[in-house]
Each structure stands twice: as structure tokens, then as C-alpha cells.
Design a protein around this motif. Structure first.
Motif, mmCIF file in Angstrom:
data_model
loop_
_atom_site.group_PDB
_atom_site.id
_atom_site.type_symbol
_atom_site.label_atom_id
_atom_site.label_comp_id
_atom_site.label_asym_id
_atom_site.label_seq_id
_atom_site.Cartn_x
_atom_site.Cartn_y
_atom_site.Cartn_z
ATOM 1 N N VAL A 160 42.807 -11.314 0.507
ATOM 2 C CA VAL A 160 41.917 -12.381 0.053
ATOM 3 C C VAL A 160 42.720 -13.505 -0.602
ATOM 4 O O VAL A 160 42.503 -14.691 -0.327
ATOM 5 C CB VAL A 160 40.862 -11.833 -0.936
ATOM 6 N N GLY A 161 43.670 -13.132 -1.458
ATOM 7 C CA GLY A 161 44.474 -14.128 -2.163
ATOM 8 C C GLY A 161 45.279 -15.010 -1.234
ATOM 9 O O GLY A 161 45.296 -16.239 -1.386
ATOM 10 N N PHE A 162 45.949 -14.402 -0.243
ATOM 11 C CA PHE A 162 46.770 -15.167 0.695
ATOM 12 C C PHE A 162 45.920 -16.107 1.552
ATOM 13 O O PHE A 162 46.302 -17.262 1.799
ATOM 14 C CB PHE A 162 47.576 -14.228 1.602
ATOM 15 N N ILE A 163 44.779 -15.632 2.029
ATOM 16 C CA ILE A 163 43.920 -16.474 2.867
ATOM 17 C C ILE A 163 43.434 -17.696 2.091
ATOM 18 O O ILE A 163 43.514 -18.837 2.580
ATOM 19 C CB ILE A 163 42.718 -15.666 3.402
ATOM 20 N N ALA A 263 36.154 -13.937 -1.478
ATOM 21 C CA ALA A 263 35.930 -13.047 -0.338
ATOM 22 C C ALA A 263 34.715 -13.493 0.472
ATOM 23 O O ALA A 263 34.749 -13.519 1.711
ATOM 24 C CB ALA A 263 35.738 -11.611 -0.824
ATOM 25 N N LYS A 264 33.645 -13.874 -0.211
ATOM 26 C CA LYS A 264 32.431 -14.332 0.474
ATOM 27 C C LYS A 264 32.680 -15.625 1.239
ATOM 28 O O LYS A 264 32.104 -15.849 2.311
ATOM 29 C CB LYS A 264 31.311 -14.538 -0.540
ATOM 30 N N SER A 265 33.528 -16.509 0.693
ATOM 31 C CA SER A 265 33.801 -17.791 1.353
ATOM 32 C C SER A 265 34.620 -17.597 2.630
ATOM 33 O O SER A 265 34.571 -18.432 3.541
ATOM 34 C CB SER A 265 34.537 -18.736 0.396
ATOM 35 N N ILE A 266 35.393 -16.513 2.691
ATOM 36 C CA ILE A 266 36.176 -16.216 3.898
ATOM 37 C C ILE A 266 35.282 -15.644 4.986
ATOM 38 O O ILE A 266 35.317 -16.062 6.142
ATOM 39 C CB ILE A 266 37.316 -15.221 3.580
#
Length: 356
Positions: A160-163, A263-266
Motif C-alpha cells: 500500500v505504501g509503495f503504490i 488502501a481504499k483509494s487503490i
């Protein structure tokens, strides 16, 4: 000849080490935001300080736990701090651990409310019941469970952090300006204090558990390596998530759970998965803390351990009804101050051992 090191066991120890630390404050992003991100680009100084302290004190504590933890009368606080100061820690730290359980329960309620629209009180009650069941199952089963949870949280947090970071690299160009436009709570005060306090409050609250964790190692080198690997992975995750938070600071600084927002935004699916991972992270700290408190009281021999656990769980549930963000900002720095004294005691204990 060096003792053989079982890599899988090292991973399990590292996973349990990480899982204990990654609770509601960390996994929701509140802890990282208040201790590190609030310092802007100077958060790198805080992260470096925490890394050094985690590696040194983590490996020192777990080594002593391997050497002496098997003895029933061994007290890690008295061993490092002497009888008087150690006795104070021995009785006061369970109080702090109880408060930590309260924070975890509050975090569970906030997570379930923000993502699933579940009633806050119901969410708090669900986590309370889970930690009570975990205590009844015993420590060995608990270590195996959270030893698996730790690496899973690391993998998903890094993903999640990298994305988020790569999607918002432009957001890192004007960090100094952006930090002047947001109002973030600083749990440590400045970058140096934040780095020290973050490590110290985790170590002071984890001393009992890390001592018990050492007993799952086959030899001392395996125990030390587990703590070292756990420390490195923990700070790598913090580094990535910190920059992800900085890249979108204007969007997330008011949120209770910024990591879940990421996470939801991805992806909606990733959001659902991460919400479960987040709850596992909360459980992985709440359960061993709860076990430590109940074990400390019931070991006195005067009370039934299940009755003690039931009473403590009811008290933790009531405490968890307070606002989550305020609990993080008030409780953690206070615990960190007591941890600094413990660090000093450990450091001088190690020096005295070498001199002798």
C-alpha cells in the motif's frame, strides 16, 4: 562452532516481535503520523534514531531473556534496573499495558466504524472478546498466531505504501510548505525526541513479552537475529509509510485511519483486505499485552486467572470508549518517558557486565 540457526524460526520470532509493536496506533497510521510524519522531512532523523535503538535494545533484551527467562524467579525489570527501580516497573508497567489494551480496543472500534459503518461500541466489544479468548488459549498458541500475522502486515503495508508513494511523488516536492498548512499532533515534540520516545515506549511495554518470546528460540544467536530482523523490517515499513503519508498530507491529516484511506483509494478489494489486516495488527498487540497483565495478577496465586481476565477485559472495554486519537497522543509519550529510564538502566547494565 556456531549454533545452527533455523531461518523459519528467526522469521517467526521477527514476526512476533513486529506484530507486538504493530498495533492500532501503527497499523492505522496515527502512530507514524504523530511520531514521524509530523516532523516533515526531519522524520528521517527520527526513523534513523529509532532503528538504532530498536536493534540494540531489542537484541539485548531478547538475549537476556534467552539466558535467564527460563528461571521462574527471573524478573527482567529487576535484572536491568535493580531491585527498587525494577520493582516499580514490575508493578507499574502492567498498568501501562492495560492502558495499551484500551488503546487497541479503541482502535478496533474506530476501524470497524470508519470502514464498515459498524457501531463503535460493537467494534470495541468484538476486539475485547477476541483478546479474552486469546488469553484462555495460552501463550504458545498466541506466539504462533502473531508470528504469522507480523510478516503479513509488513507485506501489505509495504504494498500500500509503495503504490501511494509512486502515485504521488509530486506531493513530496513541497513538503515544507504543506507542513505549514496542516495541524498535526506531535507525539514527541521534535525529531530527536520522537525517535527516542517511539522506541522507548515500545520496549518498556514489551519487556515481559520479549523475554517470553526468547524461549521460542533454539539458541541465543537465533533470538538476537530474530529481534534484529524484526527491527529492520519494522523501520523499513515506517519509512515507506511515512513518505506515503507526507505525499498526501493535505488529504489525510484529519483522518483517524489514513492507511485504510490509502488502501481504499487503490482498490475497494484491497481496502477490504487491508481492513482485515489492520484488525489483525490491532489484535496482535492487544492480545499479548492483555496476556501479560492477566498473567502478572493471576501469578500472585490468590485469584482465578479466568475471573481476573474477565474483570480486566470489562475494564478495558469501558476505557476503549474514549476518542482514539487523544489516547494515542497522551498515553504513548508518557510511556516513552518511562522507557528512557529503562534504556539508561539497560545500557549501564551492559557496560557493568563487560567491565566485570
Amino acid at each position: 562452532m556456531k549454533d545452527n540457526i533455523n531461518i523459519l524460526n528467526v522469521i517467526k520470532i521477527a514476526g512476533a516481535f513486529i506484530a507486538f509493536i504493530i498495533g492500532s496506533g501503527f497499523a492505522t497510521g496515527q502512530e507514524i503520523m504523530q511520531f514521524f510524519t509530523s516532523n516533515g522531512l526531519y522524520s528521517l532523523v527520527s526513523i534513523l534514531i529509532s532503528l538504532i535503538l530498536f536493534v540494540y535494545f531489542g537484541s539485548t533484551i531478547i538475549s537476556s531473556g534467552f539466558d535467564y527467562g527460563k528461571y521462574e524467579k527471573y524478573s527482567p525489570y529487576k535484572y536491568f534496573c535493580g531491585d527498587k527501580v525494577g520493582l516499580f516497573y514490575e508493578y507499574f508497567v502492567p498498568v501501562l499495558l492495560f492502558i495499551s489494551v484500551v488503546v487497541m480496543i479503541s482502535g478496533a472500534g474506530a476501524t470497524l466504524q470508519e470502514y464498515y459503518n459498524l457501531n463503535y461500541y460493537v467494534g470495541c466489544a468484538m476486539m475485547t472478546i477476541l483478546v479474552l479468548i486469546a488469553f484462555i488459549c495460552g501463550l504458545n498458541g498466541l506466539v504462533n498466531i502473531i508470528g504469522f500475522i507480523g510478516p503479513v502486515i509488513v507485506i501489505f503495508s509495504l504494498l500500500v505504501g509503495f503504490i501511494i508513494l509512486f502515485e504521488n511523488l509530486e506531493g513530496l516536492k513541497n513538503i515544507s510548505q504543506a507542513m505549514t498548512e496542516v495541524n498535526l499532533t506531535k507525539a514527541g515534540g521534535n525529531c530527536i525526541k520522537s525517535g527516542v520516545l517511539y522506541t522507548s515506549y515500545n520496549m518498556v511495554s514489551g519487556l515481559f513479552f520479549f523475554t517470553a518470546l526468547a524461549n521460542s528460540a533454539n539458541n541465543k544467536e537465533e533470538a538476537k537475529l530474530g529481534a534484529t530482523v524484526g527491527s529492520l523490517l519494522l523501520m523499513i515499513v515506517i519509512l515507506v509509510m511515512n513518505f506515503a503519508l507526507l505525499s498526501k498530507i493535505k488529504n489525510i491529516y484529519k483522518l483517524s485511519i489514513p492507511t485504510l484511506y490509502f488502501a481504499k483509494s487503490i482498490s475497494p478489494l484491497l481496502g477490504k483486505i487491508f481492513s482485515i489486516i489492520l484488525l489483525c495488527g490491532i489484535f496482535s498487540t492487544a492480545a499479548p499485552n492483555f496476556w501479560t497483565v492477566c498473567n502478572k495478577i493471576s501469578k500472585q496465586g490468590r485469584y482465578n486467572e479466568k475471573i481476573v481476565a474477565l474483570i480486566i477485559s470489562m475494564g478495558a472495554f469501558l476505557g476503549g470508549l474514549f476518542p482514539f486519537e487523544k489516547l494515542v497522543s497522551k498515553v504513548y509519550p508518557l510511556t516513552g518517558i518511562l522507557g528512557i529510564l529503562l534504556f539508561i538502566c539497560i545500557f549501564f547494565k551492559q557496560i557493568s557486565k563487560k567491565i566485570i
